[in-house]
Design a protein around this motif. Structure first.
Motif, PDB file in Angstrom:
ATOM      1  N   THR A   1      -3.171  18.379 -21.714  1.00 18.46           N
ATOM      2  CA  THR A   1      -4.247  17.632 -21.278  1.00 18.46           C
ATOM      3  C   THR A   1      -3.648  16.571 -21.079  1.00 18.46           C
ATOM      4  O   THR A   1      -2.703  16.198 -21.027  1.00 18.46           O
ATOM      5  N   ALA A   2      -4.826  15.631 -19.642  1.00 14.55           N
ATOM      6  CA  ALA A   2      -4.271  14.655 -18.601  1.00 14.55           C
ATOM      7  C   ALA A   2      -4.026  13.641 -19.986  1.00 14.55           C
ATOM      8  O   ALA A   2      -2.836  12.952 -19.514  1.00 14.55           O
ATOM      9  N   LEU A   3      -4.563  13.734 -20.769  1.00 12.28           N
ATOM     10  CA  LEU A   3      -4.448  12.430 -22.357  1.00 12.28           C
ATOM     11  C   LEU A   3      -2.823  12.102 -22.645  1.00 12.28           C
ATOM     12  O   LEU A   3      -2.681  11.380 -22.944  1.00 12.28           O
ATOM     13  N   LYS A   4      -2.296  13.875 -23.101  1.00 11.41           N
ATOM     14  CA  LYS A   4      -1.895  14.186 -23.589  1.00 11.41           C
ATOM     15  C   LYS A   4      -0.419  13.571 -22.339  1.00 11.41           C
ATOM     16  O   LYS A   4       0.537  12.808 -23.183  1.00 11.41           O
ATOM     17  N   LEU A   5       0.063  13.859 -21.417  1.00  9.11           N
ATOM     18  CA  LEU A   5       0.296  14.233 -20.498  1.00  9.11           C
ATOM     19  C   LEU A   5       0.670  11.924 -20.072  1.00  9.11           C
ATOM     20  O   LEU A   5       2.186  11.625 -20.001  1.00  9.11           O
ATOM     21  N   LYS A   6      -0.288  11.788 -19.942  1.00 10.75           N
ATOM     22  CA  LYS A   6      -0.760  10.373 -19.302  1.00 10.75           C
ATOM     23  C   LYS A   6       0.087   9.030 -20.812  1.00 10.75           C
ATOM     24  O   LYS A   6       0.688   8.389 -21.115  1.00 10.75           O
ATOM     25  N   LYS A   7      -0.083   9.565 -22.118  1.00  8.97           N
ATOM     26  CA  LYS A   7       1.309   8.970 -23.413  1.00  8.97           C
ATOM     27  C   LYS A   7       2.423   9.615 -23.137  1.00  8.97           C
ATOM     28  O   LYS A   7       3.399   8.681 -23.306  1.00  8.97           O
TER      29      LYS A   7
ATOM     30  N   PHE B   1       0.940  -1.658  -0.030  1.00 10.60           N
ATOM     31  CA  PHE B   1       0.421   0.015   0.304  1.00 10.60           C
ATOM     32  C   PHE B   1       0.697   1.330  -0.341  1.00 10.60           C
ATOM     33  O   PHE B   1       0.523   2.132  -0.769  1.00 10.60           O
ATOM     34  N   ALA B   2       2.050   1.273   0.713  1.00 14.59           N
ATOM     35  CA  ALA B   2       3.246   1.801   0.891  1.00 14.59           C
ATOM     36  C   ALA B   2       3.606   2.745  -0.723  1.00 14.59           C
ATOM     37  O   ALA B   2       3.632   3.857  -0.961  1.00 14.59           O
ATOM     38  N   ARG B   3       3.976   1.679  -0.989  1.00 12.73           N
ATOM     39  CA  ARG B   3       4.631   1.103  -2.414  1.00 12.73           C
ATOM     40  C   ARG B   3       3.928   1.883  -3.456  1.00 12.73           C
ATOM     41  O   ARG B   3       3.918   3.365  -4.059  1.00 12.73           O
ATOM     42  N   ALA B   4       2.033   1.577  -2.974  1.00 11.13           N
ATOM     43  CA  ALA B   4       1.745   2.498  -4.570  1.00 11.13           C
ATOM     44  C   ALA B   4       1.214   3.524  -4.030  1.00 11.13           C
ATOM     45  O   ALA B   4       1.109   4.177  -5.442  1.00 11.13           O
ATOM     46  N   ALA B   5       0.833   4.055  -2.953  1.00 11.50           N
ATOM     47  CA  ALA B   5       0.470   5.682  -2.481  1.00 11.50           C
ATOM     48  C   ALA B   5       1.769   6.097  -2.703  1.00 11.50           C
ATOM     49  O   ALA B   5       1.887   7.804  -3.470  1.00 11.50           O
ATOM     50  N   GLY B   6       3.222   5.997  -2.479  1.00  9.63           N
ATOM     51  CA  GLY B   6       4.224   6.502  -3.190  1.00  9.63           C
ATOM     52  C   GLY B   6       4.339   6.620  -5.003  1.00  9.63           C
ATOM     53  O   GLY B   6       4.349   7.539  -5.053  1.00  9.63           O
ATOM     54  N   THR B   7       4.035   5.847  -5.536  1.00  5.47           N
ATOM     55  CA  THR B   7       3.967   6.158  -6.943  1.00  5.47           C
ATOM     56  C   THR B   7       2.627   6.556  -7.699  1.00  5.47           C
ATOM     57  O   THR B   7       3.729   7.565  -8.611  1.00  5.47           O
ATOM     58  N   SER B   8       1.811   6.847  -7.034  1.00  2.00           N
ATOM     59  CA  SER B   8       0.362   7.692  -7.016  1.00  2.00           C
ATOM     60  C   SER B   8       1.239   9.044  -7.177  1.00  2.00           C
ATOM     61  O   SER B   8       0.931   9.764  -7.280  1.00  2.00           O
ATOM     62  N   ARG B   9       1.798   9.026  -5.913  1.00  2.00           N
ATOM     63  CA  ARG B   9       2.623  11.019  -4.906  1.00  2.00           C
ATOM     64  C   ARG B   9       2.719  11.260  -6.782  1.00  2.00           C
ATOM     65  O   ARG B   9       3.147  12.281  -7.088  1.00  2.00           O
ATOM     66  N   PHE B  10       4.151  10.123  -6.998  1.00  2.26           N
ATOM     67  CA  PHE B  10       4.962  10.741  -7.784  1.00  2.26           C
ATOM     68  C   PHE B  10       4.863  11.047  -9.321  1.00  2.26           C
ATOM     69  O   PHE B  10       4.862  12.034  -9.709  1.00  2.26           O
ATOM     70  N   VAL B  11       3.522  10.417  -9.451  1.00  2.00           N
ATOM     71  CA  VAL B  11       3.082  10.407 -10.867  1.00  2.00           C
ATOM     72  C   VAL B  11       2.206  11.883 -10.555  1.00  2.00           C
ATOM     73  O   VAL B  11       2.411  12.771 -11.980  1.00  2.00           O
ATOM     74  N   TRP B  12       1.371  11.837  -9.490  1.00  2.00           N
ATOM     75  CA  TRP B  12       0.778  13.719  -9.519  1.00  2.00           C
ATOM     76  C   TRP B  12       2.167  14.593  -9.720  1.00  2.00           C
ATOM     77  O   TRP B  12       1.345  15.069 -10.465  1.00  2.00           O
ATOM     78  N   ASN B  13       3.252  14.043  -9.019  1.00  2.00           N
ATOM     79  CA  ASN B  13       4.152  15.881  -8.711  1.00  2.00           C
ATOM     80  C   ASN B  13       4.736  15.503 -10.620  1.00  2.00           C
ATOM     81  O   ASN B  13       4.843  16.624 -11.235  1.00  2.00           O
ATOM     82  N   TRP B  14       5.180  14.562 -11.293  1.00  2.00           N
ATOM     83  CA  TRP B  14       5.566  14.796 -12.673  1.00  2.00           C
ATOM     84  C   TRP B  14       5.067  15.082 -13.450  1.00  2.00           C
ATOM     85  O   TRP B  14       4.947  16.230 -14.153  1.00  2.00           O
ATOM     86  N   ALA B  15       3.593  14.799 -13.412  1.00  2.00           N
ATOM     87  CA  ALA B  15       2.503  15.102 -14.249  1.00  2.00           C
ATOM     88  C   ALA B  15       2.561  16.914 -14.003  1.00  2.00           C
ATOM     89  O   ALA B  15       1.904  17.483 -15.127  1.00  2.00           O
TER      90      ALA B  15
END
Length: 387
Positions: free
Chosen positions: A48-54, A19-33
């Motif tokens: 846009t969100a779609l462009k950043l995801k690709k 859970f901690a690693r998954a939450a850390g991954t989510s936080r890292f992706v948010w900050n990167w985006a």
């Protein structure tokens, strides 16, 4: 109708680490985006969100291979959340999205409905397996998704479910409610509910815990233990307060179809240096929000009376106003000789509740109708259990 059920999880140490690693991954992706969004926006582009995801998925396997160790939703959902956050910001509904801190932000990650499975009091999570839940899901319907959150070293899952809309039950009873600090709520029927003041009760423990926290060396393990102790105290206070508010608002919503209540200026009340902590402890804003949502779900109506309506200074029988009334005056004395309550001591909050009820019915257009049905004191006899 979409309902949510928040359930505590009982993960093993290995599952808690996941859970901690998954939450850390989510936080890292948010900050990167967010950083990439700001960079592209400053360069004159339209991200846009779609462009950043690709863009992220194109470099993910080479630069961030550790993001594949957890569920894919931990790295996919932050882009959608960021897009919604910027949409709300540009519409003037929220503040600008900010970067998430590892220490200050609340660890959490999202699970789509195809990434989980419920069975009794267990939930199945990809790349992890079955995790024990403290209770079964209360609602029956299509699971829309879930979000796992860490609060004071405890993990919770909030499951959203699409349930069928139920037909509202006919309720004709009406009531006026006067909220305050001495009594949390006083009904026009005369029933009152005392303000438990959980923060005031636990203030001594909080001060001692904060002293121990600030005496610990920064970065030490003992300081982290003291910080968690303070956080647990605050969470315990919040849980007891929420328990009282939910029980009170649920009973009122079940018993009454029309509820009149004051439209308070809460931000202005919190600016009072002497009473701001008491107003925060009472959580009047959350009381109004919970009451409004629950009454509307049951087909009722909450009518908010204007904040400048003199409910406390006006006699509910004849309309005489006590212009010089002070906050310390807890009994209302009507000075109109022709009034049936002339010089008869009345409870200030009860009198205000009756005025709020009359004004709410006038605004709705039911002042001349006889309101009958449920709604006696026995129907709303609530035994508030703060434990």
């Amino acid at each position: 109708m979409i309902r949510a059920h928040k359930i505590r999880l009982h993960p093993t140490p290995e599952q808690a680490n996941y859970f901690a690693r998954a939450a850390g991954t989510s936080r890292f992706v948010w900050n990167w985006a967010l950083a990439e969004w700001e960079r592209q926006y400053a360069a004159g582009e339209k991200p846009t969100a779609l462009k950043l995801k690709k863009q992220f998925n194109a470099i993910r396997r080479e630069e961030f291979p550790w993001t594949w160790e957890v569920t894919k939703n931990a790295s996919d959902q932050p882009f959608l959340d960021l897009g919604k956050a910027f949409t709300a910001f540009f519409e003037g509904k929220a503040r600008r999205p900010r970067f998430k801190s590892k220490k200050r932000s609340k660890p959490s990650f999202y699970l789509a409905n195809d990434q989980l499975e419920l069975k009794d009091h267990h939930i199945w999570i990809p790349k992890l397996g079955w995790v024990n839940m403290a209770e079964n899901l209360r609602f029956k319907g299509k699971v829309a998704g879930a979000r796992i959150t860490n609060i004071v070293d405890w993990w919770f899952i909030s499951i959203t479910v699409e349930v069928a809309d139920r037909l509202p039950d006919p309720r004709k009873a009406a009531v006026g409610i006067d909220v305050g600090l001495n009594r949390l709520a006083t009904l026009s029927t005369g029933k009152g509910y005392e303000n438990q003041a959980f923060l005031k009760t636990a203030l001594k423990k909080l001060r001692q815990a904060n002293k121990r926290l600030h005496r610990r060396r920064t970065g030490s393990k003992n300081r982290e233990k003291a910080r968690r102790h303070v956080a647990r105290l605050h969470y315990q206070i919040a849980c007891m307060r929420d328990d009282v508010l939910h029980k009170l608002t649920t009973r009122l919503a079940n018993c009454y179809g029309i509820i009149g209540i004051e439209d308070l200026h809460l931000h202005g009340l919190l600016k009072n240096r002497r009473l701001s902590r008491s107003f925060s402890d009472a959580a009047l804003g959350k009381l109004l929000n919970l009451l409004t949502s629950k009454v509307q779900q049951r087909g009722g109506q909450v009518m908010k009376v204007g904040r400048f309506f003199p409910s406390s200074k006006t006699c509910h029988s004849c309309g005489w106003k006590w212009e010089s009334m002070e906050l310390s005056d807890r009994l209302f004395l009507c000075q109109n000789p022709t009034c049936a309550y002339y010089q008869l001591p009345q409870d200030r909050d009860h009198n205000a509740g009756l005025n709020i009820l009359a004004e709410a019915l006038r605004l709705i257009g039911l002042i001349d109708q006889v309101v009958t049905g449920i709604g006696s004191d026995d129907d709303v006899n609530l035994a508030v259990d703060a434990g």
